[in-house]
Design a protein around this motif. Structure first.
Motif, PDB file in Angstrom:
ATOM      1  N   VAL A 158       0.894  -1.313  -0.066  1.00 17.08           N
ATOM      2  CA  VAL A 158       0.179  -0.052  -0.162  1.00 17.08           C
ATOM      3  C   VAL A 158       0.830   1.312  -0.037  1.00 17.08           C
ATOM      4  O   VAL A 158       1.957   1.362   0.431  1.00 17.08           O
ATOM      5  N   PHE A 159       0.331   2.294  -0.343  1.00 13.25           N
ATOM      6  CA  PHE A 159       1.003   3.660  -0.454  1.00 13.25           C
ATOM      7  C   PHE A 159       0.068   4.581   0.164  1.00 13.25           C
ATOM      8  O   PHE A 159      -1.089   4.544  -0.020  1.00 13.25           O
ATOM      9  N   THR A 160       0.813   5.224   1.222  1.00 15.40           N
ATOM     10  CA  THR A 160       0.259   6.283   1.924  1.00 15.40           C
ATOM     11  C   THR A 160       1.064   7.513   1.931  1.00 15.40           C
ATOM     12  O   THR A 160       2.204   7.501   1.811  1.00 15.40           O
ATOM     13  N   ALA A 161       0.585   8.717   2.279  1.00 12.92           N
ATOM     14  CA  ALA A 161       1.234   9.685   2.334  1.00 12.92           C
ATOM     15  C   ALA A 161       2.318  10.019   3.178  1.00 12.92           C
ATOM     16  O   ALA A 161       2.244   9.567   4.312  1.00 12.92           O
ATOM     17  N   LEU A 162       3.427  10.583   2.830  1.00 12.79           N
ATOM     18  CA  LEU A 162       4.566  10.836   3.630  1.00 12.79           C
ATOM     19  C   LEU A 162       4.168  11.834   4.754  1.00 12.79           C
ATOM     20  O   LEU A 162       3.164  12.721   4.677  1.00 12.79           O
ATOM     21  N   PRO A 163       4.476  11.379   6.056  1.00 11.65           N
ATOM     22  CA  PRO A 163       3.845  12.489   6.987  1.00 11.65           C
ATOM     23  C   PRO A 163       4.710  13.611   7.285  1.00 11.65           C
ATOM     24  O   PRO A 163       4.018  14.284   8.355  1.00 11.65           O
ATOM     25  N   GLY A 164       5.265  13.943   6.437  1.00 10.07           N
ATOM     26  CA  GLY A 164       6.384  15.209   6.605  1.00 10.07           C
ATOM     27  C   GLY A 164       5.969  16.282   5.551  1.00 10.07           C
ATOM     28  O   GLY A 164       4.688  16.449   5.362  1.00 10.07           O
ATOM     29  N   VAL A 165       6.938  16.918   5.007  1.00 16.24           N
ATOM     30  CA  VAL A 165       6.760  18.025   4.289  1.00 16.24           C
ATOM     31  C   VAL A 165       7.595  17.788   2.852  1.00 16.24           C
ATOM     32  O   VAL A 165       8.823  17.044   3.270  1.00 16.24           O
ATOM     33  N   ALA A 166       7.391  18.322   1.629  1.00 12.26           N
ATOM     34  CA  ALA A 166       8.096  18.259   0.644  1.00 12.26           C
ATOM     35  C   ALA A 166       8.692  19.474   0.255  1.00 12.26           C
ATOM     36  O   ALA A 166       7.939  20.523   0.120  1.00 12.26           O
ATOM     37  N   VAL A 167      10.036  19.646   0.402  1.00 11.12           N
ATOM     38  CA  VAL A 167      10.789  21.033   0.362  1.00 11.12           C
ATOM     39  C   VAL A 167      11.306  20.911  -1.165  1.00 11.12           C
ATOM     40  O   VAL A 167      11.823  20.089  -1.549  1.00 11.12           O
ATOM     41  N   GLN A 168      11.008  21.920  -1.891  1.00 16.26           N
ATOM     42  CA  GLN A 168      11.462  22.102  -3.419  1.00 16.26           C
ATOM     43  C   GLN A 168      12.363  23.185  -3.485  1.00 16.26           C
ATOM     44  O   GLN A 168      12.160  24.181  -2.857  1.00 16.26           O
TER      45      GLN A 168
END
Length: 712
Positions: A158-168
């Motif tokens: 299963v795929f679930t959202a990462l629990p942190g933040v996406a820094v670009q």
């Protein structure tokens, strides 16, 4: 609700480019020293950028808490729909973006690639997200693995959202597209984003983020912006978070060595320097459409964004003896179609570089290329000839003409190692196709290569030779010259990235990019527990069947085709009785359809086949009969059957055998924009002995509420 609009006109008096932190606009205290941001064409001061006093740690915490909560309250489909609404809003309110785009040195054509390209990414991800993903927050990746003999213990992923933040962390050349192509998949996945644009053009990114915030469409904490330095941002990240970097290889290497990446588990991907190649096939002589298309492609890549593209053509590989012809054709194209100048001045077709610092860097790189064996064949990197606005001096802008270099030694290290990130390309001769492959690979890994040839053998040999060295191979010939999106245009449907020097990362790629922002986890348990977590019915999980009691059905249960999505539940289904197959019906189906394959019509030949016991029923006849066994014919909430998936025939059915079908609601996907949704039904055909005959999924469109035929 759309938030109140505040139009910002950036001038020397605006002081600072704002950041957006903790759902509020922020600027440093008056008098804080900042980095000057100047108009690329005139050198005039636009603003300053500074993050002195900005609490990066608080921004990250805000994303992990407020941002995560707001996104988790929405399903994958709901977030995907917001992207479409956001794209429409940006289209309607883009005047400021178009104006500021010109100050970056980009022409209107460049703006189409950056601004329209970024908006197009939102549309594409919105469409693919709603079409290819479940309307849930968990994505199952099959097939299921049965881990016990009786099927009571199974495994899946299963795929679930990462629990942190996406820094670009983005480069200066695409201040809108570079941000949106990373934001879109993160947003669908349910991961909040912190945007760190490059300072020289970050004011255009700020204007786009401002529009996004003012749209009122985004949940709190789902996007934040750092306008200026963010040197300590990795200090506050851990294994829950990810960083997507676009820029120089040197900076990427430094970030990749951060302790929180090497030891703390921060996911780090990079898209960096790339010495991309365009290869002219041996068959593409001057009198062919391929030669014309090749020259047009290379000249476009040299001049678009003034060559400031990670995908620009840096090395032009041509057959031995054809160098002079290619150089002459490029020179003629530049002379007739390219005029460097201020994008706001009439006649200018190629803008300046993004800054005077960038101009110095490119000139320095050209000098090193010449010192390494290159010869100037076209253009003067020191010339400042440009079309400007009235009263503006060309010397104040970062102007540079297109430059073409030639190389007597195709193996000179400089041409395969030094990237002049501007309107600069090198023409190199190769001896044969194998030599072209070798030279292309000397780039050490690239984002993209173009192969221009109409000879399939040449294309196959070059593709197989260079594919592993490139993230994308673009094949150009007379058949696609008018429809190709071009060498330098990554498409959101496909991955964008490349191995080795190019950074080793992958961006875009449709649903791949969404899953990149999610965690893949192995899930083990009983069929009922897997069904509960994934919201996809698994064989062996509880069912509520209508139909024949002898095969698990109950006459008291409502037929599942009489249920709207409001009533239907995973596991609801129907169990039919048996239907016997006769020899006459098999022959009639063969006569009617024309499918007279010997296994259905010739007894002796059928018996000689090791797979069949003699004459057997057509597989499609069995599927048709199965539909007759499970269908509820009266009008109701089931609106249409729109296909079958994963059809497999397991056991042949001979005349005299019987079949029955069990139909189970496997996956229910309401559409967020329509009054109906999709239901995938698990269909299983068994014979009179309980042997498995066929398996497949039936796909139907079902009303959310039983409205159309409620009073029928």
């Amino acid at each position: 609700m759309v938030r109140e609009r505040r139009v910002v006109t950036l001038t020397a008096h605006t002081s600072y480019v704002p950041s957006y932190a903790l759902d509020a606009w922020w600027t440093p205290a008056d008098g804080t020293a900042g980095t000057e941001v100047r108009d690329a064409s005139t050198g005039e001061l636009i603003a300053q950028a500074s993050t002195s006093g900005l609490d990066i740690a608080a921004m990250i915490n805000h994303a992990r808490t407020v941002g995560q909560a707001g996104l988790k309250a929405l399903s994958l489909h709901e977030r995907a729909l917001i992207l479409k609404q956001l794209a429409l809003y940006l289209q309607e309110h883009r005047e400021e973006l178009d104006r500021l785009n010109l100050a970056t040195g980009a022409t209107k054509r460049d703006g189409f690639v950056d601004i329209d390209g970024g908006i197009g990414v939102l549309f594409t991800f919105s469409s693919k997200g709603r079409r290819e993903l479940p309307n849930a927050n968990v994505i199952e990746e099959g097939p299921v693995e049965v881990l016990s003999k009786d099927g009571s213990f199974q495994g899946t992923h299963v795929f679930t959202a990462l629990p942190g933040v996406a820094v670009q962390i983005n480069a200066f050349n695409f201040p809108v597209w570079g941000m949106l192509e990373k934001f879109a998949p993160a947003f669908i996945a349910g991961v909040p984003t912190i945007v760190k644009p490059a300072t020289p053009t970050g004011y255009l990114t700020e204007a786009c983020v401002r529009l996004m915030v003012e749209s009122g469409l985004l949940p709190a904490g789902s996007i934040q912006l750092v306008s200026g330095s963010a040197r300590d941002i990795l200090d506050h990240l851990d294994y829950r978070d990810m960083v997507a970097f676009t820029g120089s290889a040197a900076t990427a290497h430094g970030l990749g060595k951060h302790v929180n990446v090497t030891e703390g588990g921060v996911r780090f991907t990079a898209e960096t320097d790339s010495l991309n190649a365009a290869i002219l096939g041996p068959d593409a002589t001057e009198d062919t459409p391929e030669f014309t298309a090749f020259i047009r492609s290379v000249s476009n890549e040299v001049t678009a964004k003034a060559g400031q593209k990670c995908t620009a053509v840096r090395r032009v590989l041509v057959p031995a003896g054809r160098r002079d012809a290619v150089v002459a054709a490029l020179a003629a194209t530049f002379d007739s179609r390219t005029k460097t100048g201020d994008p706001r001045a009439e006649g200018a077709t190629m803008g300046p570089l993004a800054s005077m610092d960038q101009l110095r860097d490119v000139r320095d790189a050209v000098g090193r290329l010449v010192a390494g064996g290159g010869a100037l064949a076209y253009g003067d990197p020191s010339a400042q000839d440009a079309v400007t606005q009235e009263g503006k001096a060309a010397e104040a802008g970062a102007y540079m003409s297109p430059v073409v270099l030639t190389w007597e030694n195709p193996n000179a290290p400089a041409v395969h190692e030094i990237e002049a990130f501007g309107p600069v390309t090198s023409v190199i001769e190769y001896a044969d196709v194998d030599d072209a492959v070798r030279l292309a690979a000397m780039g050490g890994g690239s984002l993209v290569a173009t192969i221009c040839s109409h000879d399939p053998a040449v294309v196959v040999a070059l593709t197989q030779g260079i594919a592993a060295h490139h993230g994308r191979v673009h094949v150009l010939d007379r058949d696609d010259a008018k429809t190709s999106t071009g060498h330098g245009s990554p498409m959101p449907h496909l991955i964008h990235g490349g191995p080795g020097r190019a950074g080793g990362g992958e961006e875009l790629g449709g649903i791949r990019a969404v899953k990149h922002h999610m965690a893949r986890t192995a899930l083990q348990g009983s069929p009922d527990m897997l069904t509960a977590v994934t919201q996809v019915w698994h064989t062996g999980a509880k069912q509520s069947l209508a139909g024949d009691p002898e095969f698990g059905g109950s006459p008291e249960n409502v037929h599942p085709f009489r249920k709207s999505l409001a009533e239907l539940r995973i596991g609801d289904g129907f169990a039919s009785g048996l239907r016997q197959v006769s020899r006459e019906e098999i022959q009639a189906f063969a006569d009617t359809t024309g499918d007279t394959f010997y296994a259905h019509t010739q007894p002796d030949a059928a018996e000689a086949n090791p797979f069949f016991p003699g004459i057997v029923a057509h597989g499609y006849l069995l599927v048709s009969w199965a539909a007759g066994l499970f269908v509820e014919p009266a009008p109701g909430p089931v609106l249409a059957n729109y296909g079958l998936e994963n059809l497999r025939f397991i056991t042949p059915v001979a005349a005299g055998d019987s079949i029955r079908v069990t139909l189970t609601a496997k996956k229910i996907t309401p559409r967020v924009t329509d009054e109906y949704g999709e239901v995938a039904w698990d269909a299983v055909l068994n014979n009179q002995n309980g042997e498995l005959v066929a398996t497949y999924d039936v796909l139907t469109l079902v009303e959310k509420e039983d409205i159309t035929y409620k009073n029928w």
